[in-house]
Every structure is written in C-alpha cells, then in structure tokens.
Design an enzyme around this catalytic site. Structure first.
Site, PDB file in Angstrom:
ATOM      1  CE1 TYR A   1      17.431 -34.946 -27.784  1.00  0.00           C
ATOM      2  CE2 TYR A   1      19.705 -34.785 -27.095  1.00  0.00           C
ATOM      3  CZ  TYR A   1      18.374 -34.934 -26.779  1.00  0.00           C
ATOM      4  OH  TYR A   1      17.977 -35.054 -25.475  1.00  0.00           O
TER       5      TYR A   1
ATOM      6  CE  LYS B   1      10.202 -47.793 -22.624  1.00  0.00           C
ATOM      7  NZ  LYS B   1       9.922 -48.143 -21.232  1.00  0.00           N
TER       8      LYS B   1
ATOM      9  CG  ASP C   1      11.305 -47.917 -18.150  1.00  0.00           C
ATOM     10  OD1 ASP C   1      12.254 -48.559 -18.652  1.00  0.00           O
ATOM     11  OD2 ASP C   1      10.132 -48.331 -18.189  1.00  0.00           O
TER      12      ASP C   1
ATOM     13  CG  ASP D   1      20.476 -34.481 -22.910  1.00  0.00           C
ATOM     14  OD1 ASP D   1      21.171 -33.975 -22.014  1.00  0.00           O
ATOM     15  OD2 ASP D   1      19.722 -33.820 -23.644  1.00  0.00           O
TER      16      ASP D   1
ATOM     17  CG  ASP E   1      21.986 -33.164 -16.966  1.00  0.00           C
ATOM     18  OD1 ASP E   1      23.111 -33.290 -17.480  1.00  0.00           O
ATOM     19  OD2 ASP E   1      21.328 -32.104 -17.016  1.00  0.00           O
TER      20      ASP E   1
END
Ligand code: NAD
Length: 361
Positions: free
Chosen positions: A141, A192, A224, A248, A252
């Site tokens: 980001y 990852k 994943d 992020d 959620d």
C-alpha cells in the site's frame, strides 16, 4: 496512578460510542482509584467544519503528548465531494502515519452468548479468540514505484511494489511475540514465501526474532492456506502476524467469523506503545443521533487500551468480564438481536456494562 488520554469523538455515531468509552472509564475510576485524565480534540469532518483541516496541528500535538488515544469514527456523505486531502478519512490516515502506528491489532473474539451471530456453525466458532496483527505502514500500500502508465505500444499498465525492509519486519515480529506472550504463547506468521522473495525475507526475519523467544511456538503458513484454515478451523489460531495487504484481507475475514461489526475493537500501536484505539466500524451516518449504535466495539477498544498501552490488566479484565456478563444476561443492541423490540439503546447498553464493572469489585 494517572493516565493521560486523548479523546477524539469524530463524526456520525463517533461521539455516541466515545461517550460510552468515557462512562466506562468513569466507572473504572470509581472502583480502581486510577485516574484517566481526558483531553478532547477534533478529527475528521468535525475538524474540517471547525478549521478547514481534518487533522488540526493542535490534535496532532495533543496526540504526541498522550499515553493513548480513544477514537470514535470519521466520515459522512456531506464531506465525500471534498478534495481528497480535505476529507475526514485523510485526517485519520495522516494521524496514523504521523504517529507511526505500524502495528494494527484486530481481535476476532466470539462471546459465548453470541455464537449464533456468526455465519459459521456455532461449534466451529464458539469460544473463538484470535488476535490478527497486521503491519500497517509498509508493504504494497506504500511501496514505490506505483502508478498507471502507458507503455510504448499504447497499452496501459498499472503497478504497485510490495517491499519490506528487514527493520520493518523485525519490529512487527517483536510486537507479535510480545503479544503472543500476553496470550497463549502461539504465533502463526502468514506470508507467500513459495512465490514472493519479500515473503522469503519476511519468514527469515520472523524466524530470527522467534529464536529469541523460544517459549512462543512459532509456525508459518501461506496466506491462501491461512484464509482456508480461518474458515475451516479458526480455533487452531492464537496470534497471527502478517503484512499489510494480507492482514487487511484476513482481519476482515476473521472479524466476520464473530458476527456484527458493532462488536469489533481495534488498536494501532507505535514502538513506544502509544496506541490509537477505535472500533472497526465507521461513522454509520444512517443511524447517527438515534441512540441505537452498539457501543461494545468501542468499549472493547477501551479494554485493549488498558491492556496494551496502559498496562492496566486488572481493569482490562473487569471490562471484558462485564461485557460478557451483559451479553450472557441477554442484553442486546439492535445489530446483535433477533428480537428487535427488546433492544437496548447505546446509553442503556453502556449503563449495563458500567453497573457490571462497579458490581464486580
Ligand atoms: P459503517 O461501518 O459506518 O456502517 C456499515 C453498516 O454497519 C451501517 O448499516 C451501520 O448502520 C452499521 N453499523 C456500523 N457501526 C455500528 C454500530 N456500532 N452499531 C450498529 N450498527 C453499526 O461503514 P460505511 O457505511 O461503509 O461508512 C460510513 C462512513 O464511515 C463513511 O464516510 C466511511 O468513509 C466512514 N468510515 C470510517 C471509518 C473510521 O473512521 N475508522 C471506518 C470505516 C468507514
């Protein structure tokens, strides 16, 4: 003992839920003898209306001298057409970045009385208590270069850069091990590393920090798989630490395992343990001023502040137990109730929590 707090009510339901936080602090003062000194400041739309700046210098100055800050929410449709840097949300983003709040804590805790509120089967989630730690000021980001360009062949290309240096990884890893030691001594680092070099470095640095904390059981998981495991068997996790974008998404996902957005607290900390404590929800303009907002996300953010910035473990436990008792007794706000007619308002729900805090001692 006195703690110096900055109170940032913000917009919409922000002032209503912040008032709940203040009532809870007042109750704690009465039963514990600790004093919570409160300074109020403007942030977001309210600050823009006052001075044309969503993050006034005065607010920033007060934040820098406080032990912790309690924040409601900012935003509203009346400010959505302003230039981006004048919008309420820009004030909040600037505050987080000015204070270097790199460590975002988002607990996903399911109170036993609310196990029906989750979209998953109640035996999968009942008793769930996972802490997701997201790196908040680095990663894709913020990485450069970024942009949308047009190539020589006329085709448009969008790009961002996922970059972490070892110091950024180290400080979030240290924070995560510290938090794991305040909980169940179990940490899962999510990356990852099978595809991304930046994740290889992430894994290497987290493992190095882990070697200094052998009492914490560290494991690594690809993002994943972590998403799948959070839905399949979320109770296998205690603390999860991950980068900005993975965090992020996973936070959620974790949050929704517990039901309503009105129940979810959060904290953003810097390296000096200063924290901005806020509910995950926004300013909810649709219900503002109606005394129907659930105050528990804010009250549980106060609990986090007591635990993570102020070192007031006993007071934090009091708040947690009081909320649990109120829910177990069947008290509900509209967002977590099956029977809308029997609901309490924001003030009445807060009063129940305060009564329980004062009766617990
Ligand atoms: P929101 O979280 O404000 O509301 C989403 C839905 O959840 C609404 O139906 C609302 O009524 C409900 N809700 C939210 N909090 C609740 C509570 N405590 N009790 C009961 N119901 C609750 O999200 P949104 O509608 O997407 O955004 C509204 C405004 O808030 C926007 O201006 C947005 O930019 C801003 N926002 C601010 C923050 C923040 O300050 N940290 C975070 C998210 C959104």
């Amino acid at each position: 003992m006195t703690h110096k707090l900055l109170i940032l009510p913000g917009d919409g339901i922000g002032p209503e839920v912040v008032d709940a936080a203040i009532q809870v602090l007042n109750s704690l003062e009465r039963v514990t003898g600790t004093t919570y000194e409160k300074e109020f400041a403007l942030l977001g739309g309210a600050a823009f209306e006052d001075s044309g700046n969503p993050l006034p210098e005065e607010t920033l100055k007060l934040a820098r001298s406080a032990d912790a800050a309690i924040f409601g929410a900012v935003g509203g449709p009346q400010w959505d057409t302003l230039d981006r840097e004048l919008r309420p949300e820009s004030g909040l983003l600037r505050l987080r970045s000015e204070l270097d709040l790199f460590c975002n804590l988002r607990p996903a805790t399911l109170f036993p009385a609310l196990s029906d509120a989750s979209s998953l089967k109640s035996d999968v989630v009942s008793g769930l208590d996972v802490m997701i730690i997201r790196e908040l000021t680095g990663g894709i980001y913020f990485g450069r270069p970024r942009g949308i360009d047009t190539r020589n062949d006329g085709v448009k290309v969008g790009y961002n850069t996922l970059v972490y240096d070892e110091n950024e990884i180290k400080r979030i890893a240290i924070a995560a091990f510290d938090i794991a030691k305040k909980r169940g001594f179990k940490l899962c680092s999510v990356d990852k590393a099978n595809v991304l070099e930046v994740s290889e470095l992430w894994r290497e640095v987290v493992s190095e920090v882990g070697s200094e904390h052998p009492e914490v059981a560290l494991d690594h998981m690809y993002v994943d798989n972590a998403a799948m495991q959070l839905v399949r068997q979320p109770k296998q996790f205690d603390v999860i630490v991950t980068g900005n974008m993975f965090g992020d998404i996973l936070s959620d996902l974790g949050a929704m395992l517990t039901g309503s957005i009105g129940m979810l607290p959060s904290a953003s900390l810097n390296s000096k343990s200063f924290g901005l404590y806020e509910p995950v929800h926004g300013s909810a303009p649709d219900i503002a001023g109606q005394n129907v907002a659930n105050p528990l996300a804010m009250i549980l953010s106060v609990e986090m502040m007591l635990r993570y910035s102020l070192g007031e473990k006993t007071a934090a436990d009091l708040v947690k137990v009081a909320v649990d008792k109120v829910l177990s007794a069947g008290y509900r706000t509209v967002d977590i109730s099956q029977q809308q007619s029997l609901c309490l308002g924001t003030r009445e729900m807060t009063e129940q929590v305060c009564v329980n805090i004062e009766n617990l001692i």
